[in-house]
Design a protein around this motif. Structure first.
Motif, mmCIF file in Angstrom:
data_model
loop_
_atom_site.group_PDB
_atom_site.id
_atom_site.type_symbol
_atom_site.label_atom_id
_atom_site.label_comp_id
_atom_site.label_asym_id
_atom_site.label_seq_id
_atom_site.Cartn_x
_atom_site.Cartn_y
_atom_site.Cartn_z
ATOM 1 N N TRP A 187 6.443 -35.248 -78.509
ATOM 2 C CA TRP A 187 6.519 -36.704 -78.447
ATOM 3 C C TRP A 187 5.960 -37.178 -77.117
ATOM 4 O O TRP A 187 5.978 -36.452 -76.123
ATOM 5 C CB TRP A 187 7.968 -37.178 -78.601
ATOM 6 N N ALA A 188 5.454 -38.412 -77.091
ATOM 7 C CA ALA A 188 4.856 -38.955 -75.872
ATOM 8 C C ALA A 188 5.248 -40.411 -75.695
ATOM 9 O O ALA A 188 5.598 -41.106 -76.645
ATOM 10 C CB ALA A 188 3.337 -38.814 -75.907
ATOM 11 N N ASN A 194 7.910 -47.218 -76.395
ATOM 12 C CA ASN A 194 8.790 -46.312 -77.127
ATOM 13 C C ASN A 194 8.153 -44.929 -77.249
ATOM 14 O O ASN A 194 6.932 -44.782 -77.250
ATOM 15 C CB ASN A 194 9.084 -46.861 -78.525
ATOM 16 N N TRP A 195 9.009 -43.940 -77.384
ATOM 17 C CA TRP A 195 8.534 -42.586 -77.654
ATOM 18 C C TRP A 195 7.892 -42.548 -79.036
ATOM 19 O O TRP A 195 8.379 -43.193 -79.971
ATOM 20 C CB TRP A 195 9.683 -41.581 -77.608
ATOM 21 N N ILE A 225 -2.229 -43.121 -78.138
ATOM 22 C CA ILE A 225 -0.836 -43.391 -77.798
ATOM 23 C C ILE A 225 -0.704 -44.852 -77.374
ATOM 24 O O ILE A 225 -1.527 -45.383 -76.636
ATOM 25 C CB ILE A 225 -0.363 -42.459 -76.656
ATOM 26 N N ASN A 226 0.340 -45.504 -77.857
ATOM 27 C CA ASN A 226 0.549 -46.911 -77.545
ATOM 28 C C ASN A 226 0.636 -47.117 -76.031
ATOM 29 O O ASN A 226 1.397 -46.445 -75.346
ATOM 30 C CB ASN A 226 1.844 -47.402 -78.207
ATOM 31 N N GLY A 232 -2.293 -45.624 -66.392
ATOM 32 C CA GLY A 232 -1.013 -45.357 -67.043
ATOM 33 C C GLY A 232 -0.553 -43.928 -66.829
ATOM 34 O O GLY A 232 -1.340 -43.046 -66.469
ATOM 35 N N HIS A 233 0.731 -43.695 -67.044
ATOM 36 C CA HIS A 233 1.298 -42.356 -66.919
ATOM 37 C C HIS A 233 1.858 -41.919 -68.272
ATOM 38 O O HIS A 233 2.600 -42.666 -68.908
ATOM 39 C CB HIS A 233 2.412 -42.315 -65.869
ATOM 40 N N ILE A 234 1.512 -40.717 -68.683
ATOM 41 C CA ILE A 234 1.972 -40.180 -69.970
ATOM 42 C C ILE A 234 3.150 -39.246 -69.733
ATOM 43 O O ILE A 234 3.031 -38.256 -68.992
ATOM 44 C CB ILE A 234 0.852 -39.415 -70.698
ATOM 45 N N ASP A 235 4.292 -39.570 -70.339
ATOM 46 C CA ASP A 235 5.446 -38.669 -70.344
ATOM 47 C C ASP A 235 5.408 -37.862 -71.632
ATOM 48 O O ASP A 235 5.113 -38.405 -72.710
ATOM 49 C CB ASP A 235 6.756 -39.443 -70.271
#
Length: 497
Positions: A187-188, A194-195, A225-226, A232-235
């Protein structure tokens, strides 16, 4: 009363021994010595894996008997459950598992008897040997492992214009055998969004236990990814499900991936000599190559007459390379070359790469009308992330699909207006924010380039309208908050064009 004509003399016509053949009221008694049996007993659950169950899952027990069954008593995990008769010989019972049930093989017991009172042998197993295993314990807590960008120029914790995939590593506990045939998902989330799941469920096999399982996520998924946008930073996190469906959300990976797909621009690359005439040189003179980048870059290596020299950053974004002319250097125009100039995020100044036999060119194009594009060009059109500047109109930075703004992006007009949010076919679409050049702001939903759905409009004056919108106009019910704090519930009947 007995019918005398039905008396039969066994020793003589009126002997003392007789047999009654039937009664005059039709009554009779049948002797039944047959013990009933359950010829078929099946167990199943509504779990994805029908031989397993977790809390909230339903077990269904179906049975067929050799004859009509009158009395039944069914216990599942020691608890009496109700049953439903389908026919005189068939019945079923169901049971919903809860937290009070113990892990392990589900026990059941069926006691039954026929209409004569003959009791069948108590049944405690299915006829096909099928067993249901109840498991309510979720997988152990874990931390999602390293997330690494791949393809192109790899820079730790960065997603640049050359990367083709992300590799996500997830630790699988060695001692938990319930994970075998379970599933792993990736998941991201970008920023406060939101995830969202970015991988299909991946099956966990026995060889995965005690190791880190790697999943590769393609470029097209990452950039969809939304909230995907520059800076931006991707978790990233993983979710593990065991075979019964119990799951554990992993702690997000310590690697936060920063998005930077902007190519460095190299300007003012010059060469001159320490000679009194800068365009001339003799043995012993120093040759200086100087260039300027618009952002931080990695060190580049220059080659002059076979000698390699690493460029030095002595001031701001200005880089310098020097070479002392030697007797062995040939006469004529001084030639030099250099390794690709790449920014600290891995974006090359003049990049080209190939993937799946399709040319993907990260480039800058300047058109005759003054428009300029920097970004990804493939399949003969703009596809992926890029910057486009319209002369006299404005600039767009974001995602493209077949030459049209699509996905997440930001448009800045020369008059000062700005839109940040979703796009589809060159139109505002989904969630987005529009900043008017007069100070008004709209935050909400869009469709086909117009406000449509829920939205909040804030006037520069401080008044706020929150409510429904249709085709760019306020519609239906809403709340109007005045700058002095007064609130009015209103219903919009019509608005001027």
């Amino acid at each position: 009363m007995l019918d005398s004509q039905e008396l039969v003399d066994r020793e003589g016509r009126y002997g003392s021994k007789t047999v009654i053949i039937n009664t005059n009221d039709g009554s009779k008694v049948t002797l039944d010595k047959t013990i009933p049996t359950l010829v078929e007993v099946e167990l199943t659950t509504n779990n994805k894996n029908s031989n397993y169950a977790s809390v909230g899952d339903e077990l269904v027990l179906k049975a067929s008997a050799s004859e009509g069954i009158v009395n039944k008593k069914i216990l599942i995990n020691g608890k009496l459950v109700n049953h439903t008769d389908l026919t005189a010989k068939q019945f079923y019972a169901s049971y919903v598992f809860n937290n009070s049930d113990n892990d392990g093989i589900v026990n059941f017991e069926i006691s039954f008897s026929d209409s004569s009172g003959n009791k069948g042998k108590v049944v405690t197993s299915s006829t096909n040997g099928n067993k249901i295993i109840f498991d309510k314990k979720p997988p152990s807590d874990f931390i999602t492992g390293p997330v690494l960008s791949g393809g192109g120029n790899i820079v730790q914790n960065c997603w640049n214009s050359t990367n083709t995939h992300l590799t996500v590593n997830t630790p699988i506990e060695k001692s938990d055998t319930t994970l075998i045939n379970g599933e792993l998902e990736v998941w991201a989330r970008i920023g406060a969004n939101n995830w969202e799941r970015i991988s299909r469920p991946i099956k966990i096999v026995s060889d995965d236990l005690g190791k880190e399982k790697s999943i590769s996520i393609r470029e097209i998924i990452i950039e969809s990814i939304n909230g995907f946008k520059e800076g931006g930073h991707i978790d990233i996190k993983s979710i593990i499900r065991d075979i019964s469906g119990n799951y554990t959300n992993g702690t997000p990976s310590e690697n936060k991936i920063i998005i930077d797909q902007t190519f460095p621009i190299i300007s003012r690359m010059t060469i001159e000599s320490s000679n009194g005439y800068p365009s001339k040189a003799m043995v012993g003179d120093e040759i200086v190559i100087q260039f300027q980048a618009d952002e931080k870059i990695q060190k580049a290596t220059f080659t002059i007459y076979g000698k390699e020299t690493v460029a030095e950053n002595k001031e701001g974004f200005i880089w310098t390379v020097s070479h002392i002319m030697e007797n062995s250097d040939p006469e004529g125009e001084i030639k030099f070359s250099h390794t690709p100039i790449i920014d600290i995020y891995g974006n090359p100044a003049i990049p080209t790469r190939t993937k799946n036999n399709d040319a993907i060119i990260d480039t800058t194009l300047v058109f005759e009308n003054g428009n300029k594009f920097s970004g990804k060009w493939r399949y003969g059109n703009i596809n992926g992330f890029g910057h486009y500047s319209w002369d006299g109109i404005g600039t767009y930075k974001g995602n493209w699909l077949d030459g049209k703004k699509s996905g997440q992006g930001t448009m800045l007009w020369d008059d000062g207006s700005r839109y940040e949010g979703g796009w589809a076919l060159d139109e505002f679409d989904g969630e987005g924010t529009y900043y008017y050049n007069n100070g008004d702001v709209y935050i909400g939903e869009w469709k086909n380039g117009k406000k449509y759905g829920k939205g909040i409009f804030t006037w520069k004056s401080g008044n706020i309208y929150e409510g429904n919108w249709v085709d760019g106009k306020r519609s239906g019910s809403g709340v109007l908050t005045m700058k002095n704090g007064e609130k009015w519930a209103i219903r919009v009947l019509s608005t001027p064009d």
